[in-house]
Every structure is written in C-alpha cells, then in structure tokens.
Design a protein around this motif. Sequence first.
Motif, PDB file in Angstrom:
ATOM      1  N   GLU A 115       9.372   8.707 -44.012  1.00  0.00           N
ATOM      2  CA  GLU A 115      10.295   9.762 -43.591  1.00  0.00           C
ATOM      3  C   GLU A 115      11.613   9.163 -43.120  1.00  0.00           C
ATOM      4  O   GLU A 115      11.980   9.231 -41.952  1.00  0.00           O
ATOM      5  CB  GLU A 115       9.662  10.621 -42.494  1.00  0.00           C
ATOM      6  CG  GLU A 115       8.440  11.405 -42.956  1.00  0.00           C
ATOM      7  CD  GLU A 115       8.758  12.315 -44.143  1.00  0.00           C
ATOM      8  OE1 GLU A 115       9.867  12.893 -44.176  1.00  0.00           O
ATOM      9  OE2 GLU A 115       7.901  12.439 -45.031  1.00  0.00           O
ATOM     10  N   THR A 116      12.328   8.572 -44.062  1.00  0.00           N
ATOM     11  CA  THR A 116      13.670   8.037 -43.845  1.00  0.00           C
ATOM     12  C   THR A 116      14.535   8.546 -44.984  1.00  0.00           C
ATOM     13  O   THR A 116      14.023   9.102 -45.963  1.00  0.00           O
ATOM     14  CB  THR A 116      13.656   6.493 -43.842  1.00  0.00           C
ATOM     15  OG1 THR A 116      13.086   6.029 -45.075  1.00  0.00           O
ATOM     16  CG2 THR A 116      12.844   5.953 -42.676  1.00  0.00           C
ATOM     17  N   PRO A 117      15.877   8.399 -44.884  1.00  0.00           N
ATOM     18  CA  PRO A 117      16.741   8.882 -45.968  1.00  0.00           C
ATOM     19  C   PRO A 117      16.276   8.379 -47.336  1.00  0.00           C
ATOM     20  O   PRO A 117      16.028   7.191 -47.531  1.00  0.00           O
ATOM     21  CB  PRO A 117      18.112   8.314 -45.590  1.00  0.00           C
ATOM     22  CG  PRO A 117      18.070   8.262 -44.094  1.00  0.00           C
ATOM     23  CD  PRO A 117      16.654   7.867 -43.754  1.00  0.00           C
ATOM     24  N   GLY A 118      16.162   9.299 -48.281  1.00  0.00           N
ATOM     25  CA  GLY A 118      15.699   8.947 -49.620  1.00  0.00           C
ATOM     26  C   GLY A 118      14.190   9.011 -49.772  1.00  0.00           C
ATOM     27  O   GLY A 118      13.676   8.968 -50.875  1.00  0.00           O
ATOM     28  N   ARG A 119      13.465   9.108 -48.658  1.00  0.00           N
ATOM     29  CA  ARG A 119      12.000   9.158 -48.656  1.00  0.00           C
ATOM     30  C   ARG A 119      11.393   8.163 -49.652  1.00  0.00           C
ATOM     31  O   ARG A 119      10.733   8.531 -50.618  1.00  0.00           O
ATOM     32  CB  ARG A 119      11.501  10.572 -48.965  1.00  0.00           C
ATOM     33  CG  ARG A 119      11.951  11.612 -47.966  1.00  0.00           C
ATOM     34  CD  ARG A 119      11.290  12.957 -48.191  1.00  0.00           C
ATOM     35  NE  ARG A 119       9.889  12.917 -47.795  1.00  0.00           N
ATOM     36  CZ  ARG A 119       8.871  13.098 -48.648  1.00  0.00           C
ATOM     37  NH1 ARG A 119       9.102  13.280 -49.932  1.00  0.00           N
ATOM     38  NH2 ARG A 119       7.623  13.051 -48.228  1.00  0.00           N
TER      39      ARG A 119
ATOM     40  N   HIS B 193       5.212   8.761 -48.651  1.00  0.00           N
ATOM     41  CA  HIS B 193       6.640   8.477 -48.617  1.00  0.00           C
ATOM     42  C   HIS B 193       7.078   8.317 -47.163  1.00  0.00           C
ATOM     43  O   HIS B 193       6.616   9.058 -46.289  1.00  0.00           O
ATOM     44  CB  HIS B 193       7.451   9.580 -49.288  1.00  0.00           C
ATOM     45  CG  HIS B 193       7.205   9.688 -50.763  1.00  0.00           C
ATOM     46  ND1 HIS B 193       6.099  10.305 -51.287  1.00  0.00           N
ATOM     47  CD2 HIS B 193       7.922   9.218 -51.824  1.00  0.00           C
ATOM     48  CE1 HIS B 193       6.143  10.232 -52.609  1.00  0.00           C
ATOM     49  NE2 HIS B 193       7.228   9.579 -52.958  1.00  0.00           N
TER      50      HIS B 193
END
Length: 207
Positions: A139-143, A137
């Motif tokens: 590593e940003t918002p919402g993964r 996943h």
Amino acid sequence: MPSPSEAKRILEAALLAAQEPLGVIDLKRLFEGELNVDTLRNLLAEIAEEWKGRAVELVSLSSGWRFQTRAELQPYLERLFPEKPPRYSRAVMETLAIIAYRQPVTRGDIEDVRGVVVSAQIIQTLENRGWIDVVGHRETPGRPALYATTRKFLDDLGLRSLEELPPLEEIAKTLALEPTPTTPADVSSDETEAGARQPEAATGTNG
C-alpha cells in the motif's frame, strides 16, 4: 472399511500413479470418508518406513506426499535419460534467493538489495517456472506487487516449509541438477542489466 494393509496398497497405487504430490485431504477421497486424517498420516508414515533403503522413497513435501527416486541414484539415471538441465543466470538465482529469504518483497526491494535493475524477464522466468507468485500489493504509491515463493519451489527443493531452506549454494545446486520435466527457455549467463532504474509496476494478480 479396508484393512490397514489394503489401505496402504491403495495409497501406494495412487501416489505412484500421481504426476504431482498428493495432500492428505486428496488421499482421504480414496476412501470416501472411511479413514480419518490422523489414520492416513500414520499409514503414510508406515509406507515411508517400509520403502526406506529402496531405490524409490516416499517423502512429505510442502504440497503433499510423493514417491521419488533417491538423490544418490540420479547420476546413474542421467546416463539413461541425459536431459540437459536448464541453466539460470546469476541474476536469476540472486533474485530467487532474495525473494526466498526476505519474502514478501517488491521488485524495488530486490533492486535495493542487488543494487541493479531487475529486468521483467527475470521475474517472468521465475513465474513461468512456478517458483514465485504475486501474493499481494504494497500500500504505497503505484501499489507494487509483492512476490513470494510457491509450494512448487519447496517441492522442487524437496522441502516441507520455508524453515527448512538450506544455504543459497545448496539451493542453486539442487535446482540446477533436478529440473522438472517441463521448463521455460533458459536464461543465458551473459544476461546484462544495464540502464537506469525503472519505476515499479504493480503487475500480476493477487495470489
């Protein structure tokens, strides 16, 4: 310890009986540690050489070794086993190509390249076929889930690694003509992708 000729007979028997490609580590279990990996690889190479020119060939793929019918004989076999190959839409093949050549990618990455929404059905079709999987996943918002192709995808193309990937046109032709025995429901070619872009969802599990 079996002689080289006997060891090759055992390997041939195992590979001809197997439903899936067998790796060297799997084949090593046949001999309970009496033959090392290098010896097995040499024996497999000898078997492949001995079967050259015959109707069936021994090939090395991403997930192991397997016997398979030569491609040039496939048209004749289709007369006896007239299985209709699955038909995948252009959207499915484009999505698969983007994942194959740019992996790992998120659903959003694919949408940025294609310029349209990637439906959940497209992703599910490729996952059910065993050609893609979630490998992590971002590593940003919402993964969002990161997708990559699988060993089965390479096996179905007859390849050992991603470095051997052919042009997209050849991939589409190969995957259309040589389906594996069990396939998901076909995705029709008139599939539409309308509507506003949907938020990415971090679906699946880590691969």
